[in-house]
Enzyme design. Structure first.
Site, PDB file in Angstrom:
ATOM      1  N   ASP A 135      -0.014  -4.118  -4.096  1.00  0.00           N
ATOM      2  CA  ASP A 135      -1.154  -3.232  -4.306  1.00  0.00           C
ATOM      3  C   ASP A 135      -0.812  -1.805  -3.874  1.00  0.00           C
ATOM      4  OD1 ASP A 135      -3.675  -3.227  -5.515  1.00  0.00           O
ATOM      5  OD2 ASP A 135      -4.681  -3.007  -3.599  1.00  0.00           O
ATOM      6  N   SER A 163       0.842  -1.196   0.000  1.00  0.00           N
ATOM      7  CA  SER A 163       0.000   0.000   0.000  1.00  0.00           C
ATOM      8  C   SER A 163       0.882   1.252   0.000  1.00  0.00           C
ATOM      9  CB  SER A 163      -0.963  -0.040   1.188  1.00  0.00           C
ATOM     10  OG  SER A 163      -1.995   0.897   1.048  1.00  0.00           O
ATOM     11  N   HIS A 172      -7.525  -5.638  -1.201  1.00  0.00           N
ATOM     12  CA  HIS A 172      -6.258  -4.924  -0.993  1.00  0.00           C
ATOM     13  C   HIS A 172      -5.246  -5.832  -0.283  1.00  0.00           C
ATOM     14  CE1 HIS A 172      -3.934  -1.260  -0.926  1.00  0.00           C
ATOM     15  NE2 HIS A 172      -4.029  -1.059   0.388  1.00  0.00           N
TER      16      HIS A 172
END
Length: 332
Positions: free
Chosen positions: A206, A182, A270
């Site tokens: 991601d 992230s 995610h």
């Protein structure tokens, strides 16, 4: 919560719609829902005020980062490595003859967030590795916009730390693999950039989407010898928590890169990125087919060359966009 509901309502629709190559990246609304390290959603104002005093302090002092070393000699109890403290490294279990993997968490997370022990154990169960968990909670526990603005400085601090380790122990940059989830994906990209792209690999799990689609400090293909991104919650027609477009040397779009099997929320989609990556370190079993367009990714009719996704191969190389399908549960 309205933005989260919008994400959920359109995720399945978006996965089935062919996407024109020229379509611009999704523009996020002002208010979104973004999860912390435990998967709890928080409302984020993408136009919130930024505390520049904290950012300046982060910029001045890379020692705000905490570097926790795990090896097969200490697989559960970390040893703290301190930048510019040679003894902290020389008296630790760090072995310059072994590969080094750095794991960087995302927003509102810390050293205890699930991805850290999962990826750590995948490496240590497989072979001798210096696993360094980066805890950057000093910034990560602040507001999302503030954390986003400070990510480049934290990344540069990580790069400076790795240069110090290299100078202290002789550990080669081509034995280093930086893995970030992230916001942490952009962080490790900046660390690699600080080192002139000399590290063997950077892997973005991601990479965060909000405020990053047109950000010059986002993860990029020159941040390491080989840069890979795994997209699990992107989106072309609806915004996900991750970037939905290719940004690395090789970009993988498991199950189309928007929604994942057995997932009903963006948060699940995610997090699937780091779950898939850890599984590939252990099994090296997920193989993508190269796609010539986003439409091929969406329609699942990619017929190009094959490339393994993830894994721990420090000499890996590939380029292009890849689609693969996975199972619903570990090892996927």
């Amino acid at each position: 919560m309205r933005s989260a509901l919008v994400f959920l309502a359109f995720a399945a629709f978006a996965a089935a719609v062919p996407v024109p190559e020229e379509q611009a990246a999704f523009e996020y609304p002002r208010y979104i829902e973004f999860p912390d390290g435990d998967g709890v959603p928080h409302t984020v104002d993408l136009q919130e005020e930024v505390d520049h005093h904290l950012l300046e302090e982060i910029e001045r002092n890379p020692a705000n980062n905490l570097y926790l070393l795990f090896t097969r000699r200490n697989p559960r109890n970390s040893q703290t490595l301190v930048i510019n403290d040679r003894n902290s490294v020389l008296n630790s279990n760090f072995n310059p003859n072994h590969p080094t993997v750095v794991i960087a968490h995302g927003w509102l997370s810390n050293q205890n967030t699930d991805l850290n022990p999962v990826i750590r154990d995948a490496y240590l169960n497989k072979g001798e590795t210096n696993v360094i968990v980066l805890d950057w909670r000093r910034l990560a526990l602040s507001g999302y916009v503030k954390a986003t603005n400070g990510v480049p400085a934290v990344g540069r601090g990580l790069g400076q730390f790795l240069r110090f380790v290299h100078q202290t122990t002789g550990a080669a940059f081509n034995s280093m693999h930086l893995v970030g989830f992230s916001l942490g994906a952009h962080l490790v990209g900046n660390a690699g950039r600080e080192l002139g792209g000399a590290v063997a690999r950077v892997t973005g799990l991601d990479p965060a989407g909000p405020l990053w689609n047109f950000n010059k400090d986002s993860l990029g293909p020159n941040d390491a010898v080989y840069v890979e991104a795994i997209h699990t919650d992107g989106g072309y027609t609806v915004g996900g928590l991750g970037i939905g477009t290719a940004i690395a040397n090789a970009d993988f779009f498991p199950n189309g890169g928007i929604s994942q099997p057995a997932c009903l929320t963006n948060i699940c989609n995610h997090n699937r990125a780091w779950e898939l990556f850890a599984a590939t370190v252990s099994h090296n079993h997920l193989i993508g087919q190269e796609c010539s367009s986003n439409v091929q990714i969406t329609l699942n009719n990619c017929r190009g060359q094959s490339l393994h996704m993830g894994n721990d191969n420090l000499r890996k190389w590939g380029s292009g966009k890849y689609r693969l399908d996975t199972a619903r549960r570990y090892p996927f």
